[in-house]
Structure formats: C-alpha cells, structure tokens
Design a protein around this motif. Structure first.
Motif, short mmCIF file in Angstrom:
data_model
loop_
_atom_site.label_atom_id
_atom_site.label_comp_id
_atom_site.label_asym_id
_atom_site.label_seq_id
_atom_site.Cartn_x
_atom_site.Cartn_y
_atom_site.Cartn_z
N THR A 194 0.85 -1.18 0.00
CA THR A 194 0.00 0.00 0.00
C THR A 194 0.89 1.23 0.00
OG1 THR A 194 -0.11 0.09 2.42
CG2 THR A 194 -1.83 -1.14 1.30
N ASN A 195 0.33 2.34 -0.54
CA ASN A 195 1.05 3.61 -0.55
C ASN A 195 2.42 3.46 -1.22
OD1 ASN A 195 1.61 6.31 -0.12
ND2 ASN A 195 2.35 5.99 1.97
N VAL A 196 2.39 3.23 -2.52
CA VAL A 196 3.60 2.99 -3.30
C VAL A 196 3.73 4.09 -4.35
CG1 VAL A 196 4.82 1.39 -4.81
CG2 VAL A 196 3.41 0.51 -2.93
N ASN A 197 4.90 4.69 -4.43
CA ASN A 197 5.14 5.77 -5.39
C ASN A 197 6.34 5.38 -6.27
OD1 ASN A 197 5.09 8.21 -6.73
ND2 ASN A 197 6.29 9.28 -5.18
N ILE A 198 6.06 5.13 -7.55
CA ILE A 198 7.10 4.79 -8.53
C ILE A 198 7.16 5.95 -9.52
CG2 ILE A 198 7.92 3.06 -10.17
CD1 ILE A 198 7.43 2.00 -7.33
N ALA A 199 8.16 6.82 -9.39
CA ALA A 199 8.11 8.08 -10.13
C ALA A 199 9.45 8.43 -10.77
CB ALA A 199 7.68 9.21 -9.18
N ASN A 200 9.37 8.88 -12.02
CA ASN A 200 10.50 9.50 -12.73
C ASN A 200 11.70 8.57 -12.83
OD1 ASN A 200 8.98 11.95 -12.88
ND2 ASN A 200 9.58 12.40 -10.78
N ASN A 201 11.43 7.31 -13.10
CA ASN A 201 12.50 6.33 -13.28
C ASN A 201 12.66 5.94 -14.74
OD1 ASN A 201 12.88 5.63 -10.25
ND2 ASN A 201 10.68 5.30 -10.58
N GLN A 202 13.81 5.36 -15.06
CA GLN A 202 14.02 4.68 -16.33
C GLN A 202 13.98 3.17 -16.05
OE1 GLN A 202 17.27 6.32 -18.86
NE2 GLN A 202 17.55 7.79 -17.19
N ILE A 203 12.98 2.50 -16.60
CA ILE A 203 12.79 1.06 -16.38
C ILE A 203 13.13 0.37 -17.69
CG2 ILE A 203 11.22 -0.70 -15.53
CD1 ILE A 203 11.50 1.55 -13.54
N LEU A 204 14.27 -0.29 -17.75
CA LEU A 204 14.84 -0.70 -19.02
C LEU A 204 15.06 -2.21 -19.10
CD1 LEU A 204 17.64 2.04 -19.21
CD2 LEU A 204 15.29 2.20 -20.06
N ASN A 205 14.78 -2.79 -20.27
CA ASN A 205 15.28 -4.10 -20.66
C ASN A 205 14.93 -5.21 -19.67
OD1 ASN A 205 16.69 -2.76 -22.83
ND2 ASN A 205 18.23 -2.16 -21.33
N SER A 206 13.63 -5.32 -19.32
CA SER A 206 13.23 -6.42 -18.46
C SER A 206 13.51 -7.75 -19.15
CB SER A 206 11.75 -6.30 -18.10
OG SER A 206 10.94 -6.52 -19.24
N GLY A 207 13.48 -8.82 -18.35
CA GLY A 207 13.68 -10.15 -18.92
C GLY A 207 12.43 -10.62 -19.63
N LEU A 208 11.89 -11.77 -19.22
CA LEU A 208 10.71 -12.29 -19.90
C LEU A 208 9.44 -11.56 -19.52
CD1 LEU A 208 10.99 -16.18 -20.01
CD2 LEU A 208 11.25 -14.53 -21.85
N GLN A 209 9.41 -10.93 -18.35
CA GLN A 209 8.18 -10.31 -17.87
C GLN A 209 8.20 -8.79 -18.10
OE1 GLN A 209 5.36 -11.85 -16.89
NE2 GLN A 209 6.30 -13.82 -17.39
N SER A 210 7.37 -8.09 -17.36
CA SER A 210 7.10 -6.68 -17.65
C SER A 210 8.13 -5.74 -17.05
CB SER A 210 5.70 -6.33 -17.14
OG SER A 210 4.73 -7.18 -17.71
N GLY A 211 8.10 -4.49 -17.53
CA GLY A 211 8.97 -3.48 -16.94
C GLY A 211 8.58 -3.23 -15.50
N ILE A 212 7.30 -2.92 -15.27
CA ILE A 212 6.74 -2.76 -13.93
C ILE A 212 5.54 -3.69 -13.83
CG2 ILE A 212 5.70 -1.19 -12.26
CD1 ILE A 212 7.01 1.14 -13.77
N THR A 213 5.48 -4.48 -12.77
CA THR A 213 4.32 -5.35 -12.56
C THR A 213 3.86 -5.25 -11.11
OG1 THR A 213 3.46 -7.61 -12.79
CG2 THR A 213 5.74 -7.39 -12.04
N ALA A 214 2.54 -5.28 -10.91
CA ALA A 214 1.97 -5.11 -9.57
C ALA A 214 0.89 -6.15 -9.32
CB ALA A 214 1.41 -3.71 -9.39
N SER A 215 0.83 -6.64 -8.09
CA SER A 215 -0.21 -7.59 -7.66
C SER A 215 -0.68 -7.23 -6.26
CB SER A 215 0.34 -9.03 -7.64
OG SER A 215 0.77 -9.44 -8.92
N TYR A 216 -1.98 -7.31 -6.02
CA TYR A 216 -2.56 -7.12 -4.69
C TYR A 216 -2.10 -5.82 -4.04
CZ TYR A 216 -3.78 -12.13 -4.90
OH TYR A 216 -4.31 -13.35 -5.26
N THR A 217 -2.02 -4.76 -4.79
CA THR A 217 -1.47 -3.50 -4.29
C THR A 217 -2.47 -2.36 -4.45
OG1 THR A 217 0.83 -4.14 -4.67
CG2 THR A 217 0.36 -1.79 -4.66
N ASP A 218 -2.66 -1.59 -3.40
CA ASP A 218 -3.53 -0.42 -3.40
C ASP A 218 -2.69 0.84 -3.19
OD1 ASP A 218 -5.61 -2.17 -3.64
OD2 ASP A 218 -6.36 -1.93 -1.59
N GLY A 219 -3.29 1.98 -3.56
CA GLY A 219 -2.56 3.23 -3.36
C GLY A 219 -1.27 3.27 -4.15
#
Length: 586
Positions: A194-219
């Motif tokens: 909860t209460n997660v802030n992902i801001a102003n980043n460079q998210i580069l070259n993930s492996g098989l999955q996504s750049g950013i992934t979220a589960s069971y997360t609010d706020g």
C-alpha cells in the motif's frame, strides 16, 4: 579589549562550525564500496551494503562508481538508499546472481518506509538470458527489484480476495535507472503493498516479464517513468490492484517497445507441451485481472522506438525455429483492460505503426476464481494512430449495472488509421461474445451497455463504427448509444450486425425528448418504446416503431421533466421482452 573578545568569539564560532560539519559528515552513511570485478571485491561490496541496510539509522549513500555484488540484497524497513548525486547514472549497483528484494525466502516479510532514489540498479549484462531458439527452460527467473511477493501457494491458486493482505507500506522508488539487461523476469515487481510511489524512473530491458508489474497493491502511483524494451508489458497490473479508497494512478509515463521476449517463450512452451499455441496480445499498459479496480490511466504515451514497420522479433524467430510462415502469434495491443472495472483512460497517446499491430485498446472479462467484467469504463480524449490495425478497439463481455456511467463509454477520441484495417468488416469497435466454463458449464457473455459519441475518425477503410461478433448468432450488445461521431470530418454512425438496441443520443428541449432508434441488419424485432419513471409508472403512451434503418421519435412526458428510463419492448414472433434502458440526455 573589545576587539580581543570579538576575535575570540569569531574563532570559537568557526571552530564550532567545523566541528558540526565534521560531526555531520561522520554520521553520513556513505558506503565504502570498491570498483572492480574480482571475487574479493564483490564479497566486500555485498557485505558492506547489506550491513548498512541491516544497521544504519540514517540514509545510506552509494558513492560514485560501478560496484558489483553477489547474491541477493535484502531490503529492510526504514531504509533509505540514495545515489551520490541527482544523476542516477553516477552511482551503480550491479547484481550478479540475485535480486535486490524485500523477501528472505523464509516466509512473508513486513517492510515499511522503504525509499530508493538517485542510483542505478542493474543485472550484469553477462548473466544468462533466455532465448527460446536455444533453451527449453527459463534459465534465470528472479526480478531485478522485488518489493513484496505472492507466495507460490497463492499464485497457483489464482485470485482470492483473502490473499490481499498488505505486507509492505510506504514504498518510494524515484529517479532510478533499473536496467535488467534482458535477464530474469520483471525489472520492478510490487506485491501486497500500500502507498507505493514509482516516479520519474528509467525502467529498461526487463527479462521475460514486464517493466513494472503489480499484484494485490492499493494506493499505487506510477508517474513520469520511461519504460523501454520490455519482455512482456511495459506496465502491468496483474491482479487484485486498486480500491475505492486507494486507487491506482498510471500517469504521464512513456512506454516504448513491449512484447519483445515473452511471446516466443509462450509459443515454445506450448509446442513443447504439444498444445496449440494461442496469441499473446498483452498491452503496453496492461490489466491482466481479475479484480483490478479504480484505475486512472492518464496522459501516457505508448509507442514503438522504430516508428514504421517494426516487427516483433519473436514472430520472426518462430518462423525460423518452427518453419511457420508469416507468423503473427505475438501482436501489439496498446492498452489492455482485462478484468478491470471503475477505470478512466484519458488523454493517452497510442501510436503503433507495425505489421503486428492488433488493437489500440482491448477490454475483456476475466475469471480466475473471481469474475470481473469491464464496467464503469471511460475512454476519453485519447489519440490513436496506426498504419494498419486489425481491431482498433475490441470488447469481450462488458457489463453494466443499469446506471448512466456503468457500461463502457468511448467518447471524444481521435482515431487516425493511415493504411488498412485488414479484417473483413473493417469495424472500428468490435464487440465479441465471450465464453467461460463455470461449474463445468460453458457460459456465454455479451456486453450490456456501450456508448460511442463525439469521436473523430480519419481512415479510408473504416466501414462501420460498431458491430457485434457472436458465437451463437445472437445479439452481442444489449444497448448501444451512438452519436456525433465523424469519419473524415463527415457525420458517421453506420453500424454492423448483432446489436440489440441502438439509440441515437436523445436531446431534451422545451419538455420534449427527441432521438432515434437504429436497427442493425440482423435485428428483426417489432419494437415499442415508452417513457416510465424509475418506479415503472408510465410517463408517455407506448409508441410502436416502424421498421427501418432509423426511426426518429419525439416524446413528451406527462410529468417529470427529465425521466431517466426508456422502456423498450422487442417482439419476435410470439416472444416479447421488455427492458429498461438508461436514458442519456445531453
């Protein structure tokens, strides 16, 4: 005497200031890390970093340079890791055979007040990478930065609301470079937080999955990031994210190049299991679902680095490995809303100029122990551009609660299709019947309520704005509102088949409600309309509508200046069905 006293006081102040500066520097937790790649240096850096995380009460500063570590780095509560400057490229931590994670492998951990900013976290580019032309298994499976996790027992059980118990709170990841170098799974994974802030980043070259992934997360707030060259989606809400009290915001991000690696892995796994591979169409910004709720996707840009005719590499690799001709098992979807409800998509720009472009946007229901159908969806003021695109917008099994805003509303968007829609009917919005097996029984789902108004379409090939695609040759859309759309700057309201009730947006003037009932070419019912109040009391006499592509009506209520419900009776043969339709008055 006075001059001597002033001189002594000045000297004392300078001395005290120097002591304060020294004291402050002494308390600063700048790490003693060493550049280099020897085993001894990596072991030293790992111990120094982990010891600081375990013991420091102050922010921990990573000095300038590139510092390699081994194994997993375990994050704790009340930890702040910062780079030496505001340029995240100046301070680098290079992981070799383990992630930076909150998880210890000894059960679920609780971590609060974790702040990471101003440095680079990367996997060593020489670590093994999965290549389905060479490997049959995923060679390395850790995320780069992992904050929270869903235990294996819960992950394999699909979604259960009882699993949504936060174990992470007040998390900030800001001004970072997260570069997975195509190693492992996701670049940044968030779970049970909860209460997660992902801001102003460079998210580069993930492996098989996504750049950013979220589960069971609010706020959750994902703002101002550049997410590039992702193995699967750029930004992915897996399942169980968002709530009315703590929504998810995805704003002002740039997603560039996605579905770069997972599609080939998926195809290869299906072939190895001797099952027919299905298409992989995850979105640049994606909801996998179910139970993603109250999501605001605003002001994002989804595009390809190579602006024209970029093919998905895994389609070409599939052709090479398996001898498939013209493979299109992996396709581009700009934004996907699977298993999502109470969502706003506003002021986004989606540009997909690729032979593998499938859809600008797709919405579909998701059933994984819980059922979530797309409803309360607003798609407004977005800009969509492609050369060729098969299904500009697709909807599978959209629901409605009978209120004015509860269906799927698509309004005031701009669609520019410079080439072709390479499908037979060339439909802008294709609404499809969906099937799910529930308690061993095959169940069919249509879409309840769709509103399409004020959209501007530029295309040489669009032939109809909305159509249903059925499985059982029955209407797919229960109620469609349509109006004020243009094609090449001219009014355009042409519809296809398998639409039950189609209403041109009514107007209200001097107590009279005026509008039109349209018919799809598959509609053979005899129709009667009547205004009633919400309690069912008649406000007008029933009016039988003549058959024709459109029949205009003008209704003056006995009372109640703006009634909210239009009752429509459809009769086919001896079978008569009356339904209540929300009355939009613009």
């Amino acid at each position: 005497m006075k001059k001597r006293i002033l001189l002594l006081l000045s000297f004392a102040m300078v001395l005290m200031g120097g002591l304060l500066i020294q004291g402050a520097n002494a308390k600063a937790a700048t790490l003693n890390l060493k550049p280099g790649t020897t085993t001894e240096i990596k072991a030293h850096n790992t111990q120094a970093l982990q010891n600081a995380i375990n013991t420091s009460k102050k922010p921990i500063t990573i000095p300038k340079g590139n510092f390699e570590v081994v194994g997993s780095i375990i994050l704790k509560s009340n930890v702040t890791l910062v780079g030496a400057t505001t340029n995240p490229a100046d301070s680098k931590i290079t992981l070799n055979n383990g992630p930076m994670t909150t998880e210890t492998g000894k059960g679920v951990t609780t971590v609060n007040n974790l702040h990471l900013r101003n440095f680079t976290l990367q996997y060593n580019a020489n670590m093994p990478k999965y290549d389905f032309q060479k490997h049959n298994v995923h060679v390395y499976q850790s995320n780069l930065l992992e904050i929270g996790a869903v235990p294996k027992a819960e992950a394999t059980a699909n979604y259960h609301a009882v699993y949504k118990k936060p174990t992470k709170n007040n998390i900030q990841v800001q001004n970072m470079i997260l570069n997975a170098n195509q190693v492992g799974s996701a670049a940044l994974s968030i779970a049970k937080a909860t209460n997660v802030n992902i801001a102003n980043n460079q998210i580069l070259n993930s492996g098989l999955q996504s750049g950013i992934t979220a589960s069971y997360t609010d706020g959750l707030r994902i703002d101002g990031n550049t997410v590039k060259n992702s193995g699967r989606s750029g930004i992915s809400l897996y399942q169980g994210n968002g709530s009315a009290k703590a929504p998810v915001y995805i704003r002002n991000n740039k997603v560039i190049d996605w579905m770069e690696r997972f599609g080939g892995y998926h195809y290869n796994a299906a072939k190895a299991a001797k099952i027919a591979p299905d298409m992989m169409l995850d979105g640049g910004i994606d909801s996998y679902g179910p139970a993603n709720n109250y999501v605001y996707t605003i002001g994002n840009t989804v595009s390809l680095q190579k602006e024209n005719n970029k093919r998905i590499a895994d389609n070409q690799k599939t052709e090479q490995k398996w001898g498939v001709k013209n493979a299109r098992y992996v396709g581009y979807t700009g934004i996907r809303g699977s298993g999502i409800a109470h969502a706003v998509y506003q002021n986004n720009t989606v540009t997909i100029n690729s032979p593998d472009a499938i859809s600008f946007m797709t919405f579909n229901l998701r059933l994984r122990n819980t059922y979530t159908a797309p409803k309360y969806i607003l798609v407004e003021k977005n800009k969509f551009t492609a050369q060729n695109i098969s299904f500009p917008i697709r909807i599978f099994g959209g629901a409605s609660d009978g209120s004015l805003a509860s269906g799927i509303t698509i309004r005031q968007n701009t669609f520019t299709i410079n080439g072709d829609i390479p499908t037979y009917y060339k439909t802008l919005i294709d609404v499809r019947e969906k099937t799910e097996t529930i308690s061993g029984k095959l169940t069919y789902f249509g879409t309840s309520l769709v509103t399409v108004t004020g959209n501007k379409i530029t295309s040489k090939n669009v032939k109809q704005i909305v159509a249903g695609t059925p499985i059982r040759k029955l209407p797919v859309v229960d109620t469609l509102y349509i109006g004020q759309n243009t094609l090449n700057a001219k009014p355009f309201q042409k519809i296809g088949g398998y639409l039950d009730t189609v209403i041109q947006l009514p107007t209200y003037k001097k107590g009279i409600i005026s509008g039109g009932i349209m018919r799809s070419f598959t509609d053979t019912a005899t129709k009667t309309i009547q205004l009633r109040d919400t309690a069912g009391k008649a406000l007008t006499k029933p009016i039988a509508l003549k058959k024709g592509p459109i029949v205009n009506f003008a209704l003056k209520p006995f009372y109640s200046p703006k009634p909210k419900v239009l009752w429509i009776t459809n009769k086919v043969g001896t079978k008569s069905v009356t339904k209540k339709v929300p009355l939009y008055l613009f």
